[in-house]
Motif scaffolding. Structure first.
Motif, PDB file in Angstrom:
ATOM      1  N   CYS A   1       0.872  -1.177   0.000  1.00 25.05           N
ATOM      2  CA  CYS A   1       0.000   0.000   0.000  1.00 25.05           C
ATOM      3  C   CYS A   1       0.908   1.226   0.000  1.00 25.05           C
ATOM      4  N   TYR A   2       0.572   2.195  -0.832  1.00 22.26           N
ATOM      5  CA  TYR A   2       1.455   3.358  -0.925  1.00 22.26           C
ATOM      6  C   TYR A   2       1.420   4.199   0.342  1.00 22.26           C
ATOM      7  N   GLU A   3       0.418   3.981   1.208  1.00 23.06           N
ATOM      8  CA  GLU A   3       0.322   4.782   2.418  1.00 23.06           C
ATOM      9  C   GLU A   3       0.808   4.031   3.659  1.00 23.06           C
TER      10      GLU A   3
ATOM     11  N   LYS B   1       1.959   0.778   3.704  1.00 27.96           N
ATOM     12  CA  LYS B   1       3.007  -0.163   3.297  1.00 27.96           C
ATOM     13  C   LYS B   1       2.675  -1.630   3.579  1.00 27.96           C
TER      14      LYS B   1
ATOM     15  N   LYS C   1      -6.196   3.710  -4.260  1.00 33.05           N
ATOM     16  CA  LYS C   1      -5.080   3.585  -5.195  1.00 33.05           C
ATOM     17  C   LYS C   1      -4.978   4.876  -6.011  1.00 33.05           C
TER      18      LYS C   1
ATOM     19  N   THR D   1      -1.446  11.068 -11.916  1.00 29.10           N
ATOM     20  CA  THR D   1      -0.019  11.163 -11.630  1.00 29.10           C
ATOM     21  C   THR D   1       0.750  11.588 -12.877  1.00 29.10           C
TER      22      THR D   1
END
Length: 115
Positions: free
Chosen positions: A12-14, A16, A33, A39
């Motif tokens: 997860c980009y937030e 992890k 996401k 982006t």
């Protein structure tokens, strides 16, 4: 999902933690996401803005000589643009190429750099 296919686990980009690559949001923290299109667009806009700032800050157009130099560069570019026209015959293209090369030579002699 087709038989035999498996989902990849990604961080997860937030938070992890591992989540499915197919998950629209993280089941642990709820983070959505990020959109690849968003982006990409933000990155492109950032690059364009940075280039514009660089171009404006590195071009000194305050002096008459700087403006004259910019005009000479623009004239040379226009000359080559005209020379590349499809509607011109070979003789006209050759003549214009000589004119453009002459303009470049004068520019180099005057400013000490290639246009």
């Amino acid at each position: 999902m087709k038989t035999g296919e498996c989902m990849a686990l990604v961080a997860c980009y937030e938070c992890k933690k591992e989540i499915s690559s197919e998950a629209p949001s993280c089941p642990h923290c709820g983070a959505k996401k990020p959109s690849n299109v968003k982006t990409y667009l933000l990155g492109t806009v950032g690059v364009i803005i940075a280039w514009a700032i660089y171009a404006v800050s590195s071009t000194d157009t305050s002096s008459p000589e700087a403006r004259e130099k910019m005009n000479a560069q623009a004239a040379i570019e226009k000359c080559w643009e005209t020379q590349r026209r499809e509607s011109l015959d070979a003789g006209q293209k050759q003549f214009l190429a000589g004119v453009c090369e002459g303009m470049e030579s004068k520019y180099t002699a005057k400013y000490g750099t290639n246009p």
